[in-house]
Scaffold this motif. Structure first.
Motif, PDB file in Angstrom:
ATOM      1  N   TYR A  77      -1.680   4.626   5.234  1.00  0.00           N
ATOM      2  CA  TYR A  77      -1.658   3.787   4.012  1.00  0.00           C
ATOM      3  C   TYR A  77      -2.882   4.079   3.085  1.00  0.00           C
ATOM      4  O   TYR A  77      -3.773   4.765   3.766  1.00  0.00           O
ATOM      5  CB  TYR A  77      -1.693   2.616   4.205  1.00  0.00           C
ATOM      6  N   GLU A  78      -2.898   3.751   1.737  1.00  0.00           N
ATOM      7  CA  GLU A  78      -4.124   4.216   1.011  1.00  0.00           C
ATOM      8  C   GLU A  78      -5.248   3.601   1.573  1.00  0.00           C
ATOM      9  O   GLU A  78      -5.328   2.596   2.177  1.00  0.00           O
ATOM     10  CB  GLU A  78      -3.721   3.822  -0.606  1.00  0.00           C
ATOM     11  N   TRP A 115      -9.320  -6.593  -2.504  1.00  0.00           N
ATOM     12  CA  TRP A 115      -8.174  -6.816  -1.533  1.00  0.00           C
ATOM     13  C   TRP A 115      -8.477  -7.890  -0.460  1.00  0.00           C
ATOM     14  O   TRP A 115      -9.515  -7.889   0.067  1.00  0.00           O
ATOM     15  CB  TRP A 115      -7.790  -5.414  -1.032  1.00  0.00           C
ATOM     16  N   SER A 126       0.753  -1.257   0.186  1.00  0.00           N
ATOM     17  CA  SER A 126      -0.003   0.093   0.028  1.00  0.00           C
ATOM     18  C   SER A 126       0.871   1.255  -0.079  1.00  0.00           C
ATOM     19  O   SER A 126       1.734   1.523   0.558  1.00  0.00           O
ATOM     20  CB  SER A 126      -0.729  -0.114   1.254  1.00  0.00           C
TER      21      SER A 126
END
Length: 161
Positions: free
Chosen positions: A67-68, A123, A58
Motif C-alpha cells: 500500500y502507499e 494518519w 490506501s
C-alpha cells in the motif's frame, strides 16, 4: 481534567522524547521515514474542522505489492465489553469514507485524534474503525497483520485506562 497530557508541557515533553529518539537511536532514526500504510487509516486532515475525519483506503501499488507510504500513529486499547465502540462494518464503510462523526467517538479515540494532530501526523490507525468488523475473511486476514500494522507505526499510543 487537570492532568491533561495534551497540555503544552505534556506535548513539549512528547515532542522532545521523539526528537531525542530520532537523533540518538540508530533504530529510531530509520523510523523517521514513511513506511507502508495499513489498508485503511483515519485521515485526520480531511476537512476544515478540527473534529472532522474520514476513513482512507490506501492505494495499493500492484507492482510493489504494498500500500502507499506514509507515517501513521496507532492506538492500542482494550475493547472491554465493546458496547458503544464505533465500528466500520460493510454497512458503514461508505459513510465512514466520507466522514466519521466526532460525537460517536469514545474519549480515548478523541484524545488519540488530538494527540496525533498535535504531533503533526495525518494518519491514525484504530482497529475498530480501520478494519471491517463484519467481513469475516478480511478481518481474519487483517488480524494476521497486526504485528506489521503496529510494527510499522511511527508511534503507538496505549490507552491503558
Amino acid at each position: 481534567m487537570t492532568d491533561n497530557p495534551l497540555q503544552s508541557t505534556g506535548l513539549a515533553t512528547a515532542r522532545g522524547l521523539i526528537k531525542t529518539c530520532l537523533e540518538n537511536h540508530a533504530t529510531c532514526s530509520r523510523r523517521g521515514k514513511p513506511t507502508t500504510l495499513p489498508k485503511r487509516v483515519l485521515d485526520l486532515l480531511s476537512g476544515d474542522d478540527s473534529k472532522s475525519m474520514r476513513l482512507h483506503e490506501s492505494e495499493y501499488i500492484q507492482d510493489e505489492r504494498r500500500y502507499e507510504n506514509g507515517e501513521y500513529i496507532a492506538l492500542s486499547h482494550v475493547w472491554g465489553l465493546a458496547k458503544g465502540i464505533p465500528k466500520t462494518t460493510l454497512a458503514t464503510l461508505q459513510s465512514h469514507k466520507k466522514s466519521i462523526p466526532w460525537s460517536t467517538l469514545p474519549r480515548a479515540y478523541q484524545e488519540a485524534v488530538f494527540l496525533t494532530r498535535a504531533l503533526g501526523f495525518r494518519w491514525l490507525f484504530i482497529d475498530s474503525l480501520c478494519l471491517i468488523q463484519d467481513d469475516v475473511q478480511e478481518k481474519l486476514e487483517d488480524s494476521l497483520k497486526m504485528d506489521e500494522i503496529f510494527g510499522n507505526a511511527f508511534l503507538t499510543i496505549a490507552a491503558t485506562s
